[in-house]
Motif scaffolding. Structure first.
Motif, PDB file in Angstrom:
ATOM      1  N   SER A  87     -56.411  78.080   6.498  1.00 31.68           N
ATOM      2  CA  SER A  87     -57.594  77.283   6.851  1.00 31.68           C
ATOM      3  C   SER A  87     -58.840  77.927   6.259  1.00 31.68           C
ATOM      4  O   SER A  87     -59.003  79.155   6.297  1.00 31.68           O
TER       5      SER A  87
ATOM      6  N   VAL B 258     -50.597  73.528   5.032  1.00 35.79           N
ATOM      7  CA  VAL B 258     -49.345  74.087   5.565  1.00 35.79           C
ATOM      8  C   VAL B 258     -48.448  74.460   4.381  1.00 35.79           C
ATOM      9  O   VAL B 258     -48.242  73.655   3.464  1.00 35.79           O
TER      10      VAL B 258
ATOM     11  N   ALA C 156     -45.697  69.072  12.020  1.00 39.17           N
ATOM     12  CA  ALA C 156     -46.919  69.762  11.609  1.00 39.17           C
ATOM     13  C   ALA C 156     -48.046  68.780  11.313  1.00 39.17           C
ATOM     14  O   ALA C 156     -49.208  69.034  11.653  1.00 39.17           O
TER      15      ALA C 156
ATOM     16  N   SER D  60     -50.194  74.415  15.269  1.00 42.51           N
ATOM     17  CA  SER D  60     -50.195  75.740  14.666  1.00 42.51           C
ATOM     18  C   SER D  60     -48.749  76.113  14.316  1.00 42.51           C
ATOM     19  O   SER D  60     -47.795  75.515  14.824  1.00 42.51           O
ATOM     20  N   PRO D  61     -48.559  77.136  13.453  1.00 43.69           N
ATOM     21  CA  PRO D  61     -47.193  77.491  13.050  1.00 43.69           C
ATOM     22  C   PRO D  61     -46.264  77.812  14.211  1.00 43.69           C
ATOM     23  O   PRO D  61     -45.098  77.408  14.206  1.00 43.69           O
TER      24      PRO D  61
ATOM     25  N   GLN E  42     -50.142  78.449   7.850  1.00 43.96           N
ATOM     26  CA  GLN E  42     -51.277  77.530   7.858  1.00 43.96           C
ATOM     27  C   GLN E  42     -52.484  78.295   7.316  1.00 43.96           C
ATOM     28  O   GLN E  42     -52.866  79.329   7.860  1.00 43.96           O
TER      29      GLN E  42
ATOM     30  N   SER F  66     -56.954  72.155   6.502  1.00 44.20           N
ATOM     31  CA  SER F  66     -56.061  73.298   6.298  1.00 44.20           C
ATOM     32  C   SER F  66     -54.816  72.862   5.523  1.00 44.20           C
ATOM     33  O   SER F  66     -54.540  71.663   5.382  1.00 44.20           O
TER      34      SER F  66
END
Length: 715
Positions: free
Chosen positions: A592, A529, A557, A563-564, A590, A527
């Motif tokens: 993904s 960011v 992160a 996760s955010p 994020q 993923s």
């Protein structure tokens, strides 16, 4: 009044005495000293006593003119047997040397009065037959000067007596000419005429042009002739000459005198020597002209300095300088400036800018600027630039100076083509250093430069030099701050299937580092960011805090693959525990990969503006989210995360408030405008062009705040 009292009060008397306005048309009467009748009156006198048929008794004319004493009392007191009317005394053959009275203003029956000064002169022997047994009466307007508070009554009375004597001994002279005789000769002059001009009764029978001389204005003489031919009163200021040849300024008022049928019988002239007044007015005019010149010079200098100071780009400011002095100060000009960045070493280390007032020669001036290395070390421009001489004026540019100052014949030919004339070279100074030289050329068809031009140019050199140096320092500081700012921003990286583009535009006002930042990096699970944030403030402290927050977000992160919402919760705890008090807004995303080529977008907001998502079909959605800003010490607060699917070809746009915030427009209006702009983009527009177009359309006049943009597009 005795001589001692006069000496004590002379200065005060000048404030109290009225001023007889010789330049204003006066009322002229001819009064019989035997019959007491007014036989002739000029148009001004007719206006004072409208409707009166001549001849008439002097007393009847006085009543029609509503004459009163200066204090407003009647002129005559029949019940007491007193006759104070000066016109009545004149009609009895007694001269009146000058008294103040007042008359009604035309037909105005209100309290408004016209102040007059009465002079009566019975004619003696030697005049024409038509004037025998007559007296000349002239009523001149008076400008009253207000008494100063606290003046003694004794002083006022003394002023009245002195003024009567002053008029008798003054340079106010009278003449009478006969227009019915060839050449309109003089038929009578009073003693004051002889005192003023030196000519006496021997000039009777001649036209008064004997007063004219080589510098008498012929146009003024012609205006007198034309007015008299039309039967009009005329006033002129002429340079006349006395019998001894000395010149004096003569203020002449000539009035026609008509009989009862309207026929002009005589011309009455009132002459006054106003040489002292004219000289005083000329000195005043010269002083005013000098003041206007100085004011114009200051306005010119201020205009140049203000224009240069408003330009923060040093190259543009350098280009502007020569054009700002052409053509107002010079025919053409060039500025020779020290090359600070070393980009013009091939030209001797100088940057040269030139401008010409003749559009046909502008190209030649620019070519000379490109070839300015032809100036030798002996040229005046280089000597001033190197501090070997100060501001210099060359009244003419001699051939030997041109030969020694220019290296080759081609350069000398260029200068001759542009025009030489006289030259001024002044240093451009800033903070004690010479940063350049300004060379001004008058050209062959303008007046040569003088010392006043040199002073103006030297002052200009100081002002312009400081403005140019400020622009250079501003650009230098801006480059340093931008370098620092960009060094603190990570180069964006992304996972496969994503395109990431960033833009950062510093504020256009003052070169400052700020707190806007962005970031994009892949996580080990595949993923990506994406972060955008804004630390409150526009200084080094805000930039330092931005660096801390960026590092914390990256570390949290990446290390935990959080996760955010978890990243923001950990940020709250970290900032509280570390004592970081800076406030910041942020959005953490994020992205993904998911099945079917789609992507899952998760985001969490801490007080930041909503990002936009543009779908492949052109629809635009704002990613709403609420949350407290970072730095409030809310370590236990919950953060709400949002999630949605990103179809292939979708574009996510994150931005800071500098893109949409304006003092004169509500934020919701600007956000709606941004959404409309994004909706209107072409689907095939590349992502980097899309980000540039966002900046252009949303900020057509530049930005007052830092702007950061992150664009992400799925494949």
């Amino acid at each position: 009044m005795d001589r001692h009292l006069f000496a004590l009060t002379e200065g005060s008397l000048a404030d109290l005495m009225p001023t007889v306005m010789h330049g204003e048309p006066g009322a002229v009467l001819l009064v019989g000293v035997v019959d007491g009748l007014v036989h002739y009156a000029n148009p001004v006198a007719e206006q004072l006593a409208p409707g009166v048929q001549l001849p008439c008794l002097v007393d009847d004319w006085s009543r029609a003119a509503q004459l009163q004493a200066a204090d407003g009392s009647p002129l005559d007191h029949p019940e007491l047997g007193l006759a104070t009317n000066p016109l009545s005394r004149i009609a009895k053959g007694r001269p009146v040397n000058g008294e103040r009275i007042s008359a009604a203003r035309g037909s105005d029956m209100s309290n408004a009065r016209e102040a007059l000064w009465v002079i009566g002169i019975p004619f003696e022997e030697g005049v024409t037959e038509a004037l025998v047994g007559m007296a000349l009466v002239v009523l001149l307007p008076v400008r009253e000067l207000h008494d100063a508070a606290g003046k003694r009554d004794e002083l006022r009375g003394a002023a009245e007596r002195l003024h009567s004597r002053a008029v008798v001994a003054s340079d106010l002279s009278f003449t009478i000419s006969d227009p019915n005789t060839p050449d309109n000769p003089l038929v009578w002059v009073n003693p004051a005429f002889e005192r003023v001009t030196g000519y006496g009764t021997e000039m009777l029978g001649q036209n008064c042009r004997f007063l004219q001389g080589p510098d008498t204005d012929p146009a003024g003489v012609q205006r007198i002739r034309e007015a008299l031919a039309k039967g009009e009163t005329v006033t002129e200021l002429l340079l006349n000459y006395r019998k001894d040849g000395s010149a004096f300024w003569n203020e002449v008022v000539i009035s026609p005198v008509r009989d009862s049928t309207g026929h002009i019988t005589h011309h009455v002239g009132v002459q006054s020597d106003v040489t002292v007044r004219v000289h005083a007015e000329r000195e005043r005019d010269e002083a005013l002209a000098a003041a206007r010149s100085a004011r114009g010079r200051l306005e010119f200098l201020s205009g140049v300095a203000d224009t240069l100071s408003a330009e923060l780009d040093p190259r543009t400011a350098q280009d502007l300088l020569p054009s700002l002095v052409v053509p107002d100060l010079a025919h053409w000009a060039f500025a020779t400036l020290v090359d600070h960045d070393g980009s013009h070493r091939s030209r001797g280390g100088f940057v040269v800018r030139a401008a010409h007032s003749d559009p046909a020669l502008s190209g030649s001036a620019l070519r000379f600027a490109e070839n300015a290395s032809v100036l030798t070390s002996q040229s005046l421009t280089v000597r001033v630039l190197q501090g070997r001489t100060g501001p210099t004026l060359l009244p003419t540019i001699a051939d030997d100076a041109l030969t020694s100052g220019v290296a080759d014949e081609h350069g000398r030919r260029q200068l001759r083509e542009l025009g030489l004339g006289s030259a001024i070279v002044v240093p451009l100074r800033a903070r004690g250093e010479i940063i350049g030289a300004l060379t001004l050329l008058s050209g062959p068809h303008r007046r040569p430069f003088d010392d006043e031009d040199l002073l103006t140019a030297a002052d200009l050199g100081a002002r312009a030099g400081l403005a140019l140096e400020n622009a250079r320092l501003y650009a230098q500081q801006r480059r340093s701050n931008e370098t620092l700012q960009l060094a603190m921003l990570s180069t964006p990286r992304s996972g496969s299937g994503l395109e990431v583009v960033t833009r950062y535009v510093p504020a256009g006002e003052v070169a400052q580092v700020g707190g806007d930042w962005y970031d994009a990096f892949p996580l080990p699970d595949g993923s990506t960011v994406v972060v955008i944030g804004d630390v409150m403030g526009h200084d080094v402290s805000a930039a330092a805090a931005m660096g801390q927050l960026r590092t914390l977000v990256r570390g949290i992160a990446y290390d935990r693959a959080c996760s955010p919402d978890e990243v923001l919760r950990r940020m709250d705890h970290a900032l509280e525990g570390l004592g970081v008090s800076s406030l910041a807004t942020v959005v953490i995303m994020q992205i993904s990969p998911a099945e079917g080529g789609e992507n899952v977008l998760r985001w969490c907001t801490a007080g930041h503006l909503p990002p936009l998502v543009r779908e492949a079909d052109g629809s635009v959605t704002a990613l709403q989210g609420v949350g407290f800003i970072l730095g409030l010490g809310l370590g236990g607060v919950e953060r709400r995360q949002h999630e949605r699917i990103l179809a292939p070809g979708s574009t996510v746009l994150l931005y800071t408030d500098g893109l949409v915030e304006r003092r004169d427009e509500p934020m919701d209006v600007r956000l709606a405008e941004l959404r409309e702009v994004v909706t209107g983009f072409d689907d095939a527009l590349p992502l980097d062009e899309l980000c540039d177009e966002m900046l252009r359309r949303m900020l057509p006049h530049g930005n007052d705040d830092d702007v950061a943009i992150v664009g992400v597009r799925t494949s």
